[in-house]
Structure formats: C-alpha cells, structure tokens
Design an enzyme around this catalytic site. Structure first.
Site, PDB file in Angstrom:
ATOM      1  N   LEU A  96       0.817  -1.153  -0.061  1.00 29.76           N
ATOM      2  CA  LEU A  96      -0.004  -0.043  -0.009  1.00 29.76           C
ATOM      3  C   LEU A  96       0.844   1.211   0.016  1.00 29.76           C
ATOM      4  CD1 LEU A  96      -2.959  -1.268   2.541  1.00 29.76           C
ATOM      5  CD2 LEU A  96      -2.815  -1.086   0.028  1.00 29.76           C
ATOM      6  N   HIS A  97       1.858   1.265  -0.797  1.00 27.14           N
ATOM      7  CA  HIS A  97       2.803   2.446  -1.008  1.00 27.14           C
ATOM      8  C   HIS A  97       2.713   3.133  -2.282  1.00 27.14           C
ATOM      9  CE1 HIS A  97       4.851   0.410   2.710  1.00 27.14           C
ATOM     10  NE2 HIS A  97       4.051   0.979   2.960  1.00 27.14           N
ATOM     11  N   PRO A  98       1.690   3.223  -3.153  1.00 22.72           N
ATOM     12  CA  PRO A  98       1.630   3.748  -4.315  1.00 22.72           C
ATOM     13  C   PRO A  98       2.280   5.232  -4.442  1.00 22.72           C
ATOM     14  CG  PRO A  98      -0.670   3.701  -3.526  1.00 22.72           C
ATOM     15  CD  PRO A  98       0.327   3.187  -2.784  1.00 22.72           C
TER      16      PRO A  98
END
Length: 582
Positions: free
Chosen positions: A471-473
């Site tokens: 969850l690190h776009p």
C-alpha cells in the site's frame, strides 16, 4: 462563490492535505478551503482510532476507495487490491501506523536528478525533525516538538525477543533507531500511536487548524475538474452526492489527492499526455507526458510459521474476546486494542552488491493476512518481506471522462530480472531468520509458503500467486526538471502552468525504503514553505551511516574488514545474543 474568495484551495484532506491546511493557515493571513471527497474521521469511530482495529476499514466502502489494478501480466493476470483512505486523514486514518523515513541515501538519490539538489538528506532532515515528537528522545536526527507524536513499539511479546535474537544468529545486527543514524539493522519501530490511540495526520494537523477562522473544511466534496483560464488554474468543480456540480474559485489550487487521484484529476482537467487525452476527448491544457507515469509501489508476502507455545496474540482476535479487548481500550486506552502489533522489524541487504538496505522486514506475533482474513489455526507468527527498490514501473491512466470511474492502474510487478532475483533472495533471508535456534522453542513448522516451495522458480510462482501490495503507491507526478518530470522542485508548481501545485506521494521521484507516510509528511512540510515563499529551513549535515565510511566508533565497518559473513556491521548498533533494541 466569488472568484478568489480563497487564497488556497487544497484538493484532499488526507495526509499531505492535512499538513498543508495547518501550515498555510498558521499566520492567519491566508483563507484556505479544503475539499475532501471522503467523510469526517468521527471521534467516536472505534474502527479508525483503535490501533488494533486497522484491519476493519480496509475493504469497507465507508473508509476505503477500494482501488484495484488491471490484470498484472507478470502475476498470472491477478488484479491487486489497493486500499486508500476515504475520510479525513486519508490513508493515515486506515494504515498500519508504521513510521519509516527511508534511508538517508534515498534522498541523495533524489538529489542526483536534474533540478533536485535541494532535496538531499541534509535539506530534508530539518523537516523530518520539525514534524515529529519522538517519545524515545530528540537528538540530531529526531524531533521533539512536532505535531506527529511517535511511540516506540514495546516489543514485549516473547516472539519479538526470539526474532531479535534470531536476526543476530543469522548474521545481522540490531540498531538503536532505524530512523536515526543507522537504518540498516533490526529494532523496535516508531508508530503513529499516542496514548493508545491512532495519531493520524488529521488528528496531528487538521483538527487543531480547524479552530482557526481562516480555514474551512468540506467533506464528501469530490473534485471532478480543475478550471483553467489562459494557462492558470482559477478554481475547481466538485460535487456532493448526487447534487448539482458546484464551482469554487481560489488564487492557488494545491492537489493533495495522492498518487492515484492526483494524476486522475490532472488528466480529467486536460493536463497529461496530449495524444492520450485527445483520444479520450479531453481538451488539452498542458502536454505533460509524465503525468500518471513512473508509478512505483512495494509488494510483499507473508512468511508464516506455526507456534508451539500459546504466546501469540491470536486469542485477542477471537470473537468471544473482542468485546473485552474493546472495553479495555475504551476505558483505559490499553491492552491488545492499543497496539498495531507491527512493533518491530528491520532492514537488510539482499546480496553483497547492494550498497544500502533494499529489504524491509515487519515481524508480527500472529499469522494472519493484513486485512484480517485467513488467520492461521492456533498460534503463529510471520514476517512481512519484499524488495524496496523494484525497478518495475507502472502507470495511472484515465479510461473515461466520468470522474467516478477509477483510472487504470498498471504496476507491472515482478517484470524485471532484477526484481525477480531480489524476490528469491528476500524469501530465502526471511526463512533463514525464522529457522534460527532462537526460534526452536516456538517453531512448529512453516505454514506459508510451505515445504513444497523451495526452488527459485517455485518461490517466484508463489509470489505471483500470493503477494499483496504494501500500500505504498507513489511517484506519478514526480519532482524534477528533467524528462518525465511534472512538478517544479523549487515551488511545487506544475510545469508550464500557473496557480497549480502538487504536494503528495505522487511527487516522489523514487519510492523510499520503507512505509511512505513519513516521506509524504516531510514533503508536505517542505512544500508548505516553498508555496508560501518562506525561507526554507537550513540544511542539517548530520553524519549518517554509510557502508563506505567508518562507523561512529572509528573502526571500519565489519562488512568491509571481514571476509566471512559481511552482513553484520558495526556502527552504533547493539549486539549480544537475545538483546532487544533500545
């Protein structure tokens, strides 16, 4: 509303938007409007504010935008689910509360790009320090008076003691602080938790600022288009529910929607690749092919083991126990509900050719998936592991003129030889650590991937089948002056346009080593000064650990001096079998 009724209009009340709202209104001279598409982070919402409840908002339409990638060609055509916060505080209101700055050399890498000289570690460090109150103690690296309060993980569960002993048996070292002098090594993690409660960006920045008369915050206000006149952004169009679209004008528009929504909004407004926009029928305002490109993320897997002894936190997750866990938290802000359980982990290099850590480990004293699904029967523990610097690149592109249609997300996970090599190395290292003698009294066998997965080909196939996003776009409207850049690193303005800025995860040129919340907040703090025309904080040249220089003790780094296991290193780390980090 009348034109220029606001000095600044901030699109998005998430992590960066919360900080911007605070800093832009701090002297009382600017009128600021924040438009947040999600809902308020109600103070009574236990699912937001109880740290251990972090699995509940993910996948819930009330809290989560519920993005999904296109079929990923190198992951057997799987669509990868992407949670993004749908409320004030954005993803800081639903994330795992792990606070990682990344490695200092990440920012040296940023600074090596054209025009990025003022984004090296020395120029970023004062903003990291400005934004935080590190309860473990302020020093040359850590702040003591900022709005983001950071609690160090207590790591009291005996499985953490076994983990820290095991990493040393495997040839790695402990470190005092992964956000301080030395990132490489293993330690208790900083967490955005204060007094047993999630300390989101909304709680740290936005709610205190909302007491000011010059700040207005509107929720459930979905911005659909930026309005331009003669190359200048003059306002936005937004909608609330099914109501009639509204327009509001401002002197400056600041996009803080994140690495997915910001490029989507820019493209819908005519800012992006001119050929692609024209093909969709979007009138082109500015031809900036870099908008939506350069998408980066962290992929991870869970290496899980069954536990012989009943020491994991599994009992707290039983439905019969949850009312008591909730009551303990509501009355005393204590107990299993007051922790995110991601209390420790570390950073390591996957091979000897890597200059600084390219792997991150989160240790969890339970075997369970990030969204709370598929818990292991009985007791267990796991390591979350994945490469931090994948050279795969993806894109965010609109496919419709309807702002309510999610853009196409293509990450191209595991698409390069280097990426695949690092995945094989990462899983091997995680297994090596979890099979050290320190775990003998707990190790009851590997649950996932399991004994049937051993060869590099089998490991890669398991990753393709089982990996999830961390969850690190990021990086879809990158800072710089070179090819593919979108945002001016001196002003945060979009190239070629007036009155339009971007301050969020999309401006990062390269994803950092670790969770990205801390770097995003640093960008917001520094971006506020650049937007306001303030004199930036002076650089702070604190010496940080490098593998090509002596450690603090003056002795050569052990990896340079020894011909044996060069994964262990000196610096200011603590050693000693079974010892826990400070």
């Amino acid at each position: 509303m009348a034109r220029d009724s606001y000095d600044f209009l901030v699109v998005g009340g998430g992590s960066a938007g919360s900080a911007l709202a605070d800093r832009l209104t701090s002297d009382g001279s600017n009128r600021v409007l924040v438009l947040e598409a999600g809902r308020p982070d109600y103070p009574f919402d236990i699912f937001v504010h109880m740290p251990a409840a972090l699995t509940i908002p993910i996948g819930n339409r009330l809290y989560d935008w519920k993005y999904e990638s296109e079929p990923e060609p190198f992951m057997n055509g799987r669509r990868i689910y992407h949670a993004r916060g749908k409320l004030l505080g954005g993803s800081s209101s639903i994330n795992g509360m792990i606070f990682q700055r990344g490695n200092p050399l990440d920012y040296e890498r940023w600074a090596a790009d054209p025009g990025m000289e003022s984004w090296d570690y020395a120029h970023c460090l004062p903003y990291f320090r400005k934004m935080e109150t590190c309860l473990a103690g302020a020093n040359d690296f850590r702040g003591g008076t900022g709005p983001i309060v950071l609690e160090r993980g207590p790591v009291r569960n005996p499985l953490f003691s076994a983990f820290f002993a095991a990493v040393q048996e495997a040839g790695y070292m402990l470190t005092d602080d992964v956000n301080g002098y030395r990132q490489e090594g293993f330690a208790a993690f900083d967490r955005t938790i204060w007094r047993g409660r999630r300390w989101s960006a909304a709680r740290a920045y936005l709610h205190p600022a909302m007491r000011r008369s010059n700040l207005e915050v509107v929720t459930r206000a979905y911005v659909t288009r930026i309005l331009f006149e003669s190359g200048r952004a003059v306002g936005v169009e937004y909608r609330q529910g099914r109501g009639v679209p509204r327009r509001v004008m401002a002197g400056e528009i600041v996009c803080c929607g994140g690495s997915i929504n910001t490029p989507q909004l820019l493209q819908l407004s005519g800012v992006g690749n001119a050929k692609e926009l024209a093909a969709l029928g979007v009138p082109v305002v500015a031809d900036l092919p870099g908008v939506g490109e350069n998408l980066q993320d962290h992929l991870e897997v869970y290496v899980q083991y069954a536990c012989k002894q009943p020491v994991s936190v599994a009992p707290a997750l039983k439905w019969s126990h949850r009312p008591w866990v909730g009551l303990d938290w509501l009355l005393f802000r204590s107990g299993p509900g007051a922790t995110n359980h991601f209390e420790g982990g570390g950073f390591a290099r996957s091979n000897e050719s890597v200059v600084y850590p390219n792997l991150m480990f989160h240790f969890l004293p339970i075997a369970i998936r990030y969204d709370g699904s598929a818990p292991a029967a009985g007791h267990g523990y796991q390591v979350h592991i994945g490469p931090m610097y994948s050279n795969s690149r993806g894109s965010v592109k609109i496919t419709s003129l309807d702002p309510g249609v999610h853009p196409a997300l293509r990450f191209n996970y595991i698409s390069t030889d280097e990426d695949r090599q690092e995945w094989v190395e990462a899983v091997a290292i995680a297994r090596d650590i979890l099979n050290q003698p320190a775990f003998d009294e707990f190790n009851d066998g590997e649950l996932s991937p399991g004994a049937s997965v051993s060869s590099p080909a089998e490991v890669l196939e398991w990753v393709r089948r089982d990996a999830e996003t961390a969850l690190h776009p990021s990086c879809t409207a990158k800072l710089g002056t070179g090819e593919g850049s979108v945002v001016d690193p001196r002003t945060m303005a979009v190239h070629g346009l007036q009155g339009l800025r971007v301050v969020d995860a999309s401006v990062m040129p390269y994803v950092t080593n670790g969770n990205i919340y801390a770097p995003v907040m640093m960008v917001a703090e520094k971006g506020a000064d650049l937007i306001l025309g303030n004199t930036p904080l002076p650089p702070e040249h604190a010496e940080f650990f490098r593998r090509d220089r002596p450690g603090r003790s003056g002795h050569p780094d052990r990896s340079q001096a020894a011909s044996g296991n060069s994964r262990s290193a000196s610096g200011n780390s603590q050693a000693g079998s079974g010892s826990e980090p400070s």
